[in-house]
Design an enzyme around this catalytic site. Structure first.
Site, mmCIF file in Angstrom:
data_model
loop_
_atom_site.group_PDB
_atom_site.id
_atom_site.type_symbol
_atom_site.label_atom_id
_atom_site.label_comp_id
_atom_site.label_asym_id
_atom_site.label_seq_id
_atom_site.Cartn_x
_atom_site.Cartn_y
_atom_site.Cartn_z
ATOM 1 N N GLU A 158 -25.355 -12.710 26.195
ATOM 2 C CA GLU A 158 -24.598 -11.544 25.753
ATOM 3 C C GLU A 158 -24.858 -10.403 26.740
ATOM 4 O O GLU A 158 -25.941 -10.308 27.320
ATOM 5 C CB GLU A 158 -25.054 -11.193 24.313
ATOM 6 C CG GLU A 158 -24.804 -9.791 23.829
ATOM 7 C CD GLU A 158 -23.323 -9.400 23.753
ATOM 8 O OE1 GLU A 158 -22.487 -10.227 23.365
ATOM 9 O OE2 GLU A 158 -23.028 -8.245 24.120
ATOM 10 N N PHE A 174 -21.057 -14.946 25.313
ATOM 11 C CA PHE A 174 -20.573 -13.739 24.630
ATOM 12 C C PHE A 174 -21.029 -13.831 23.163
ATOM 13 O O PHE A 174 -20.221 -13.802 22.243
ATOM 14 C CB PHE A 174 -19.053 -13.603 24.719
ATOM 15 C CG PHE A 174 -18.509 -13.571 26.131
ATOM 16 C CD1 PHE A 174 -18.393 -12.368 26.823
ATOM 17 C CD2 PHE A 174 -18.128 -14.744 26.778
ATOM 18 C CE1 PHE A 174 -17.896 -12.339 28.125
ATOM 19 C CE2 PHE A 174 -17.628 -14.723 28.071
ATOM 20 C CZ PHE A 174 -17.511 -13.513 28.753
ATOM 21 N N CYS A 199 -6.397 2.643 0.190
ATOM 22 C CA CYS A 199 -6.252 1.685 1.284
ATOM 23 C C CYS A 199 -6.405 0.252 0.767
ATOM 24 O O CYS A 199 -7.329 -0.059 0.017
ATOM 25 C CB CYS A 199 -7.319 1.966 2.345
ATOM 26 S SG CYS A 199 -7.279 0.799 3.710
ATOM 27 N N CYS A 217 0.845 -1.205 0.000
ATOM 28 C CA CYS A 217 0.000 0.000 0.000
ATOM 29 C C CYS A 217 0.876 1.250 0.000
ATOM 30 O O CYS A 217 1.827 1.344 0.776
ATOM 31 C CB CYS A 217 -0.886 -0.007 1.246
ATOM 32 S SG CYS A 217 -1.906 1.465 1.389
ATOM 33 N N GLN A 254 -17.611 -9.546 13.163
ATOM 34 C CA GLN A 254 -16.288 -10.054 12.769
ATOM 35 C C GLN A 254 -15.799 -9.202 11.593
ATOM 36 O O GLN A 254 -16.560 -8.848 10.702
ATOM 37 C CB GLN A 254 -16.361 -11.533 12.396
ATOM 38 C CG GLN A 254 -16.800 -12.445 13.548
ATOM 39 C CD GLN A 254 -15.787 -12.522 14.699
ATOM 40 O OE1 GLN A 254 -14.644 -12.080 14.572
ATOM 41 N NE2 GLN A 254 -16.218 -13.046 15.845
ATOM 42 N N CYS A 266 -9.658 -13.362 20.703
ATOM 43 C CA CYS A 266 -8.908 -12.319 19.977
ATOM 44 C C CYS A 266 -7.682 -11.915 20.794
ATOM 45 O O CYS A 266 -7.093 -10.869 20.540
ATOM 46 C CB CYS A 266 -9.798 -11.118 19.684
ATOM 47 S SG CYS A 266 -10.596 -10.440 21.157
#
Ligand SMILES: C[S@@+](CC[C@H](N)C(=O)[O-])C[C@H]1O[C@@H](n2cnc3c(N)ncnc32)[C@H](O)[C@@H]1O
Length: 404
Positions: A288, A268, A141, A58, A241, A361
């Site tokens: 959640e 979650f 981008c 980029c 996501q 994550c």
């Protein structure tokens, strides 16, 4: 100016030399020079490049802080990310079968948070420069999905219309099935005139939905996502996501982690990314913490057909985890935020749930939680690393635990 050898890559993607001295944009085994300021190397020049150094794909890479690792080959980044998982597990005395990483392609991000600032001549829209509050324009981008790119111009116009010169606007832009779903914060306070102006802009740009500081100012088309066959309308700016490909990779791993049974719990659950595809086969209960996401999940269930029953619950799983005796499920999916799920994991560890699909994550908190499960008799069969934040230092994974 002395010559410095880079020893390794840190968790945040910076090269690290003895000291430790942090050298952004370097790679292990490179010889570099620069000005040492505190524990950081500035004005860095590469004297002897790594065999893994490549030309950044980029043209904005040098200035923009949105990506950190475009100077490294795909193969290097893939190996490094799997190694981050391996090392996090090793630090807890664990090892596992680490499956080859699945990396999302370039130009696949379907959700991004853009920053915008009104200037004398117009507006700057893009990502912050590295360790700076300067905003860098990113018209070429390589991260964003092509259908997300028009958001740069739209946010620029909204910033000129209703941004302030002092503060930056933050715009969460999400690609819905019906177009762009834009949630802006930090702009001028909403009054009648601004509301009318923004509604006009939503029309002009064909936005699916426009939200201003938490208030929906226009819904031209229902901004839904497809989770399996279910149509879900996430609340403005809600978690999703980051790429479709990443979601599919995580979902495929979650499905593989579950070998059977009738009833599962999704802890979650968000708006039901995993709940709904699993409900094609299993009765599901989604839990959640965000009320608005639970409502979206529930509305999605009511609007779908052909699924097993889906129930949902709002609950703070940090303060009020589901206790072991209440975990009467054949399997659990758990996908906590970066902090992990210490409290809920200690209940799962005492439960009779036979299979757990843990999506994470953050390899460090994942490994901490994995150690608790393993100590209580679960076996960590495999870990699937997923890279949906290409060229960043983020590492995601899905895994399978079984009770032997
Ligand atoms: C990584 S996201 C995963 C969401 C969903 N599984 C998905 O894939 O779309 C983590 C979710 O945990 C929720 N969350 C954060 N803290 C929580 C808490 N203390 N109790 C319950 N849910 C929480 C967030 O709102 C978010 O939806």
């Amino acid at each position: 100016m002395s010559q410095i050898k880079i020893q390794r890559l840190g968790l945040h993607g910076d090269g690290i030399a003895d000291g430790p001295l942090y050298a952004p944009l370097t790679l292990p085994d490179e010889i570099v020079e620069g000005d040492v300021e505190g524990n950081t190397l500035k004005n860095m020049r590469v004297l002897q490049p790594s065999e893994h150094r490549v030309k950044a794909p980029c043209r904005h890479f040098k200035a923009c802080g949105g990506c950190l690792l475009q100077h490294a080959s795909d193969g290097f980044v893939a190996t490094w990310k799997v190694d981050v998982v391996r090392q996090a597990l090793a630090a807890q005395g664990l090892e596992s079968n680490l499956l080859p990483i699945i990396t999302s392609p370039s130009q696949s991000r379907r959700r991004a948070v853009l920053s915008a600032r009104r200037t004398k001549k117009g507006a700057l829209v893009g990502f912050h420069a590295r360790a700076s509050d300067i905003i860098v324009d990113v018209p070429d981008c390589q991260l964003l999905h092509p259908d997300l790119m028009p958001a740069l111009e739209i946010v620029s116009e909204l910033s000129q219309m209703a941004g302030s010169r002092k503060g930056a606007l933050s715009a969460t832009v999400t690609l819905a099935e019906t177009g762009l779903d834009l949630a802006v914060s930090g702009g001028k306070p909403l009054d009648g005139a601004l509301l009318a102006g923004l509604a006009q802009q939503a029309e002009r740009f064909g936005l699916a939905r426009l939200t201003w500081d938490g208030e929906v100012v226009a819904t031209r088309m229902t901004p839904y996502q497809l989770f399996g066959a279910a149509r879900i309308v996430p609340p403005p700016g809600a978690f999703l996501q980051a790429t479709k490909e990443g979601e599919q990779a995580l979902l495929a791993a979650v499905k593989r982690a579950i070998s059977g049974g009738k009833v599962g719990v999704d802890l979650f659950a968000g708006c039901g990314t995993f709940t709904f595809p699993l409900a094609e086969k299993y009765q599901m209960h989604g839990i959640e913490g965000e009320t608005s996401m639970v409502s979206a999940l529930d509305a999605g269930w009511r609007g779908s057909s052909g699924l097993k029953q889906v129930t949902s619950e709002r609950r703070d799983l940090f303060r009020n985890p589901v206790i072991a005796e209440d975990l009467r499920y054949d399997f659990a999916v758990i996908d906590p935020p970066r902090a992990g799920a210490e409290a809920q994991i200690s209940e799962l560890a005492k439960s009779h749930v036979s299979e757990i699909a843990y999506v994470s994550c953050n390899p460090v908190t994942f490994a901490r939680d994995a150690a608790v499960l393993v100590a209580s008799g679960y076996v960590l069969e495999w870990v699937q690393t997923v890279d949906q934040f290409r060229w960043s230092s983020h590492v995601e994974l899905a895994s399978r635990f079984i009770r032997k």
